[in-house]
Enzyme design. Structure first.
Site, PDB file in Angstrom:
ATOM      1  N   LYS A 202      31.549  65.628  43.332  1.00  0.00           N
ATOM      2  CA  LYS A 202      30.253  65.165  43.850  1.00  0.00           C
ATOM      3  C   LYS A 202      29.992  63.714  43.426  1.00  0.00           C
ATOM      4  CE  LYS A 202      26.093  64.796  45.216  1.00  0.00           C
ATOM      5  NZ  LYS A 202      25.560  64.956  46.545  1.00  0.00           N
ATOM      6  N   CYS A 256      20.336  59.090  45.065  1.00  0.00           N
ATOM      7  CA  CYS A 256      21.727  59.551  44.932  1.00  0.00           C
ATOM      8  C   CYS A 256      22.725  58.419  44.711  1.00  0.00           C
ATOM      9  CB  CYS A 256      22.140  60.310  46.188  1.00  0.00           C
ATOM     10  SG  CYS A 256      21.022  61.642  46.546  1.00  0.00           S
TER      11      CYS A 256
END
Ligand code: SAJ
Length: 403
Positions: A202, A256
Site C-alpha cells: 500500500k 494519502c
C-alpha cells in the site's frame, strides 16, 4: 457463502462508510461505528457527511442491514477504517488505530476476525494491533488481516468494486477469511500475502505516484526555463509504450499521496532518499505558484487575486492537506487581497464563496488551483468584471496578454 455473520465497521469516513454500505447491501448485518456524534446523528437521519458519486443510492439500499452506532459492539468480524494522519514530526499518528483496537478488545470473542484497512507503517498489524487485541485474552485464537483500500475519491464506489485488492494476514487463514468477506462485493482479483507485505505494498503504491508527480513538477519548472510547454511535452513522451509521466500541479494534497511516503521515510530514513526528495519537490510547488503569480502581478498596486478551487483535487469536496491552504497563506503574507471560490467545498478555514461572479469581480488575477469540471464551462464573458480587464495567461510556454 452464507451472510449470517455480523460485521462491525469502525470509522465511517471516505472508505469505511462505502465499505459498510457494500457489505450491508450484499446481505451482512453491519454495525457502522464512528466516534463523531454529529456524523452519527446525520447518518441516522440518512444525511451523508460527504459527497461521493453513487453513495446516496448505495446507502439507501444498505440501510435495512446497517445499524449506525457511536460504540463498537460484539460481532464476528471487525473492520478498522480510521484515519492515520502524520504528526508535526511527520511520523504516523496511530492514535485512532490504537483506540479502535482497544475498543474491539473490550468486545472481542474467541475466533473473531479483525481486518485493518487504514494505511499504516510496515509492522503495525503484528507489532501494534495484535498485542492490543490480545491483551487479557491470551487464550483466544483470533484472525487478523490487513486489507488496504485502493479506491480513488471521486470514483470510490466503482474502484472499490472493480480494483484488484491485496490482503495480508498474520497467518494464511486470516487472509483467507478476510478474502471471503471482501469477495461479497469485490469483482477484481484478491491476492493474498502476509500482513507486513500488504502494509508495504500500500505504501509503495502511493509513493510511486508521489515520485512520479514530483518528476512531472520538476519537468514543469525546467520547461518554464527553456520555454517549452510541459503539458505538450508530457503528452508526447507518454506516447512511448513504456512511459507514463503524471501531471504537474500546484502541489500534492489529500490524506494519502503526500502523507504515506513519510511512513516509509521514517521507517528507514537513510534508505529512502529519492522518496524524501520527491516529497520536498512536491511541497515546494505552492511557493512556485506564488513566485509565478508575483511575475504576473508586477506593476499592479494592491493586487487582488482570486483562488479558484481549494479542494485537494478536481470534483471532490475534500480539502484535507490541499496545497491551496499554503498558497493562500503565502499570498496573504504578501499582503495581496485574496478571494476564494469553490463550487463544492464547505467549512473551509478561510471565507469562501460559491458565487463565481462575486469571486472574480475586481480581481487582477484568477488562479486556478483545482480543475473542477465547473471551471471548464467558464467563458471569457464571465470574467469581464475583473479589475484591469486584462487577463494574463501562459500558453504554450509563453506569456500572452488578452485585452
Ligand atoms: N496530483 C498531481 N498530479 C497527478 C495526479 C495527482 O499533482 O498527475 C495531485 C492531485 O491534484 C492531488 C494529489 O496529487 O492533490 C493526490 O491525488 P490523487 O488523485 O493522485 O490521489 P488520492 O489521494 O485521491 O488517492 C490515492 C490513490 N492512490 C494511487 O493512485 C496510487 C488511491 O488509489 C488510494 O486509494 C488513495 O490515494 C489512498 O487512500 O491511499
Amino acid at each position: 457463502m452464507k451472510k449470517d455473520k455480523k460485521i462491525c465497521v469502525i470509522g465511517l469516513g471516505y472508505i469505511g462508510l462505502p465499505t459498510a454500505c457494500y457489505l450491508a447491501s450484499s446481505g451482512y448485518q453491519v454495525i457502522g461505528v464512528d466516534i463523531n456524534k454529529k456524523k452519527i446523528e446525520s447518518l441516522v437521519k440518512s444525511k451523508l457527511p460527504f459527497f461521493e458519486p453513487g453513495l446516496g443510492k448505495l446507502f439507501k439500499t444498505a440501510r435495512k442491514n446497517l445499524e449506525i452506532s457511536l460504540k463498537s459492539q460484539k460481532a464476528d468480524i471487525f473492520i478498522i477504517s480510521v484515519p492515520t494522519p502524520i504528526t508535526s514530526k511527520k511520523k504516523a499518528d496511530l492514535k485512532f488505530v490504537i483506540q479502535a483496537a482497544k475498543d474491539i478488545n473490550k468486545v472481542l470473542n474467541n475466533g473473531n476476525l479483525v481486518i485493518l484497512e487504514s494505511t499504516v507503517p510496515p509492522g503495525t498489524v503484528e507489532k501494534v494491533v495484535l498485542p492490543i487485541l490480545l491483551k487479557g485474552h491470551k487464550n483466544f485464537k483470533i484472525y487478523l488481516s490487513h486489507a488496504p483500500e485502493r479506491a480513488i475519491p471521486g470514483n470510490t464506489l466503482l474502484e472499490m468494486k472493480n480494483n484488484d485488492r491485496i490482503i495480508g494476514g498474520i497467518d494464511k487463514k486470516s487472509a483467507f477469511l478476510a478474502k471471503q468477506i471482501y469477495s461479497s462485493f469485490v469483482k477484481g482479483d484478491i491476492c493474498l500475502t502476509d500482513a507486513t507485505t500488504a502494509e508495504f505494498v500500500k505504501l509503495i503504491e502511493n509513493t510511486f505516484r508521489d515520485i512520479n508527480i514530483a518528476f512531472a513538477n520538476e519537468l514543469a519548472k525546467l520547461s518554464d526555463k527553456i520555454d517549452v510547454n510541459v503539458w505538450e511535452a508530457i503528452k508526447l513522451a507518454n506516447l512511448h509504450p513504456r512511459v507514463n509521466i503524471h501531471s504537474p500541479g500546484p502541489g500534492v494534497g489529500g490524506h494519502c499521496i503526500g502523507v504515506v511516503p513519510w511512513f516509509l521515510i521514517n521507517t528507514r530514513p537513510n534508505d529512502t532518499q529519492a522518496i524524501k526528495l520527491a516529497r520536498q519537490i512536491n511541497d515546494s510547488m505552492p511557493a512556485y505558484v506564488i513566485k509565478y503569480i508575483s511575475l504576473m502581478l508586477k506593476g499592479i498596486k494592491n493586487p487582488r487575486i482570486t483562488i479558484l478551487g481549494v479542494a485537494y483535487k478536481a470534483n471532490v469536496d475534500d480539502w484535507r492537506e490541499t496545497p491551496a491552504l499554503q498558497i493562500i497563506k503565502l499570498a496573504k503574507n504578501k499582503k495581496w487581497q485574496v478571494k476564494i471560490h469553490d463550487p463544492l467545498v464547505k467549512n473551509f478555514p478561510y471565507s469562501i464563496t460559491t458565487d463565481f461572479n462575486k469571486a472574480t469581480e475586481d480581481s487582477d488575477c484568477l488562479v486556478l488551483i483545482t480543475n473542477h469540471n465547473f471551471y471548464k464551462k467558464i467563458n471569457p464573458e464571465q470574467i469581464r468584471n475583473m479589475r484591469v480587464g486584462i487577463l494574463l495567461i501562459k500558453k504554450n510556454g509563453r506569456k500572452q496578454v488578452l485585452k
